[in-house]
Structure formats: C-alpha cells, structure tokens
Write a protein that holds these residues in place. Sequence first.
Motif, short mmCIF file in Angstrom:
data_model
loop_
_atom_site.label_atom_id
_atom_site.label_comp_id
_atom_site.label_asym_id
_atom_site.label_seq_id
_atom_site.Cartn_x
_atom_site.Cartn_y
_atom_site.Cartn_z
N ILE A 281 -6.78 7.46 -7.72
CA ILE A 281 -8.06 8.12 -7.42
C ILE A 281 -8.24 9.35 -8.31
N TRP B 248 0.84 -1.20 0.00
CA TRP B 248 0.00 0.00 0.00
C TRP B 248 0.88 1.24 0.00
N GLN C 276 -7.06 3.04 4.64
CA GLN C 276 -6.56 4.41 4.49
C GLN C 276 -7.02 5.08 3.20
N ALA C 277 -7.53 4.26 2.26
CA ALA C 277 -8.03 4.84 1.01
C ALA C 277 -9.37 5.54 1.21
N LEU D 248 -7.93 0.27 -7.23
CA LEU D 248 -7.06 0.15 -6.05
C LEU D 248 -6.82 -1.32 -5.71
N ALA E 150 -1.94 5.56 -4.47
CA ALA E 150 -3.41 5.51 -4.37
C ALA E 150 -4.00 6.86 -4.80
N ARG E 151 -3.38 7.93 -4.37
CA ARG E 151 -3.89 9.26 -4.76
C ARG E 151 -3.89 9.44 -6.28
N LEU F 53 -9.32 9.30 1.51
CA LEU F 53 -8.81 9.89 0.27
C LEU F 53 -9.90 9.93 -0.79
N ILE F 54 -10.62 8.82 -0.92
CA ILE F 54 -11.69 8.75 -1.91
C ILE F 54 -12.81 9.73 -1.53
N GLU G 292 0.33 5.50 -0.28
CA GLU G 292 -0.67 6.56 -0.34
C GLU G 292 -0.54 7.41 -1.60
N VAL H 132 -8.27 -3.12 -0.81
CA VAL H 132 -8.53 -1.70 -0.62
C VAL H 132 -8.16 -1.36 0.82
N ASP H 133 -7.05 -0.70 0.98
CA ASP H 133 -6.62 -0.36 2.32
C ASP H 133 -7.60 0.63 2.96
#
Length: 156
Positions: A16, A7, A43-44, A33, A12-13, A47-48, A9, A40-41
Amino acid sequence: MAAHPAWDEDGARLIIADLSHLEGATLPILHALQEEFGYVDPQAVPLIAEVLNLSRADVHGTISFYHDFRTAPPPRHIVKLCRAEACQALGCEALVEDLAREHGIVVDSHDGNRDAVVETVYCLGNCALGPSALVEGELIGRVDADRIAALCGARQ
Ligand code: FES
C-alpha cells in the motif's frame, strides 16, 4: 495455479505504501494485493482507507464494484466441468444436479472458503468420452458426480 503467501499485514502495508503516491491509487493497490495474496483480505480495507485518507465505505465500494476482486482466498483446486452440447447429451446436467443434491457442491459457486470449486467450461475436446472434466491439466472422461466430488476432496 500459482501459490500465494498467506495474508500478512506487514506485507500488505508495504504494498500500500509503495503505491499510495499514484493518482487514483485505490485500484492499483487492490490489484497489487490480489496479485500478491490471491485475494483482497477484508483487513486491507482500513489500511488502505487510512493511507489514502478515504472512508472504509469508499474502499469497500471499489472492491464490490469491480467483480474481479476476491475477498476470500482462492480455492486450491479448480475442477472444470464441460457442459457443452456433446457432454450434455451424455448426462452432464444430471451430474450437476447430483453434485448439488448428494454432495452439496454447487457448480460455479464461489461462495465461502471452499478448498475446491467446480466451474463450467464449454468443450474440452473430449466429446466422445463425456461428461468430461479437466483437473490441474489432466483431462478426465466419463466422470460422474462421485468422481467430481472425490476430485474436490469432498467427504462422501
Ligand atoms: S462437449 Fe464436452 S468435451 Fe466437447
């Protein structure tokens, strides 16, 4: 099984941001993701929510509604254990009980962050040599609970 990067970040950003313009972007983002990281962590979620202007509860709701989404990394090893008729006749159900009782391995449980899981399958075409298991493409006959636990890397 394909290896997934850990994972990340920033990664992932990017995913997204890339998909946020889509109509109903939540699902495509979650799929992307999971494709990238294997799950899907949690922590997402913020952010989403932030990018799509949704509440965290909305994003959580979508993740839990669709059972395909994992929220923990996938196990590194999957042992497929046959529980079809011929393997039943050769003791696979007793094996399943022994696994739980003696090794704490519950077949078909994906709880927690286990490195390995044992999944039920129905017939591996190795009926005469059951109980049968399939591990990373290798067919193994006459398995017992100790062997399965060893294949899972469990401490005995
Ligand atoms: S029934 Fe188990 S391999 Fe066929």
